[in-house]
Design an enzyme around this catalytic site. Structure first.
Site, PDB file in Angstrom:
ATOM      1  N   ARG A  97       0.854  -1.199   0.000  1.00 19.65           N
ATOM      2  CA  ARG A  97       0.000   0.000   0.000  1.00 19.65           C
ATOM      3  C   ARG A  97       0.884   1.241   0.000  1.00 19.65           C
ATOM      4  NH1 ARG A  97      -4.727  -0.948   4.406  1.00 19.65           N
ATOM      5  NH2 ARG A  97      -5.112   1.207   3.789  1.00 19.65           N
ATOM      6  N   ARG A 152      11.110   5.646   3.355  1.00 17.81           N
ATOM      7  CA  ARG A 152      11.510   7.058   3.303  1.00 17.81           C
ATOM      8  C   ARG A 152      12.223   7.487   4.576  1.00 17.81           C
ATOM      9  NH1 ARG A 152       7.171  10.881   2.224  1.00 17.81           N
ATOM     10  NH2 ARG A 152       5.600   9.376   2.910  1.00 17.81           N
ATOM     11  N   ASP A 193       2.311   5.015  -0.227  1.00 17.28           N
ATOM     12  CA  ASP A 193       1.856   6.284   0.331  1.00 17.28           C
ATOM     13  C   ASP A 193       1.568   7.292  -0.776  1.00 17.28           C
ATOM     14  OD1 ASP A 193       2.298   5.195   2.842  1.00 17.28           O
ATOM     15  OD2 ASP A 193       4.276   6.124   3.081  1.00 17.28           O
TER      16      ASP A 193
END
Length: 271
Positions: free
Chosen positions: A51, A200, A53
């Site tokens: 999933r 990230r 972002d």
């Protein structure tokens, strides 16, 4: 009948994969397209491997959907490509083998993060998928930090917590290379699974080390705290691409899906 969808998308125009009220998402866009071409009374439900972002791209996303067994996969793929917007492409729709689950049967997800730390060499045509960084980065130091983060650990320090969800993951690779041609930095991140914002945040730690602000061992120290560190910047989304999802052989799919559903409360090895 369970169908497997292989798809790609430019994440710039989406608020991530997962459906959200009144927001444009990849899941809602593809589900609506399937419902339209098959004239379904209710929109079908897609399950994806990762999933992503908001703003994150995918070149190798995989999803599954359960539909009536009269649906012809090749025909569905062709019809979807005709009506989907230009920023999302369904490459293939195939009948899934027994035991296939796009999320739980996956053994590995591979992401790539792209940075350009030499402003004069930034390709303006790639600005939507490459992060321009104002300071030079030491690839050797970044890789030294990456080695210290690999393995099965509790990555709570690099994840946005979700109530009831475990943050234990197995990081298989965290390596950075510099292209000899254009000097582009590409970090390959491979794991059995990722938690929210993990890639990230890991990149934020690597960049801090690459700039020389901290020694490589600092990244491991952050990992061991189990708490988010304000010195770890969550890097911009547009540099990140889900490149590939890896599945076991067909005879191992069901076993892998069963194994992946097992909650991990403690890593097998400490950091």
């Amino acid at each position: 009948m369970r169908l497997r969808l292989d798809l790609s998308y430019d994440g710039a125009g989406f608020r991530g994969w997962a459906t959200q009220p009144s927001l444009r998402t990849v899941q809602e866009t593809v589900e609506s397209a399937i419902g339209t071409v098959l004239r379904l009374e209710e929109r079908p439900s897609l399950t994806c491997a990762g999933r992503t972002d908001a703003g994150v791209h995918a070149r190798g996303q995989v999803a599954h959907v359960d539909l009536d067994d009269t649906v012809q996969p090749d025909q569905l793929a062709r019809r979807l490509r005709r009506i989907l917007p230009d920023d999302v492409v369904v490459h293939a729709v195939t009948a899934a083998p027994d035991g296939f689950d796009a999320r739980f049967a996956a053994v590995e997800r591979r992401y790539a993060y792209r940075l350009q730390d030499q402003p004069g060499r930034l390709d303006p045509l790639a600005r939507a998928h490459v992060v321009a960084w104002p300071k030079p980065l030491d690839v050797e130091a970044m890789n030294a930090a990456g080695v210290l983060l690999t393995g099965e650990h509790d990555f709570a320090a690099f994840c946005r917590r979700r109530e009831g969800a475990t943050t234990i993951r197995t990081l298989l690779e965290l390596t950075t290379t510099r292209s000899p041609g254009d000097g582009l930095l590409v970090t390959t991140v491979r794991a059995d699974a990722f938690c929210h914002s993990m890639v990230r945040a890991l990149m934020g730690a690597l960049v801090a080390v690459g700039e020389g602000r901290y020694e490589p061992s600092w990244a491991r120290d952050v990992l061991r705290t189990g708490e988010r560190d304000p010195r770890v910047k969550v890097m911009p989304a547009h540099g990140l691409v889900l490149e590939e999802v890896v599945y076991p052989s067909d005879d191992r799919l069901a076993a892998r899906a069963h194994e992946a559903r097992r909650r991990r409360d403690e890593p097998t090895e400490g950091p």
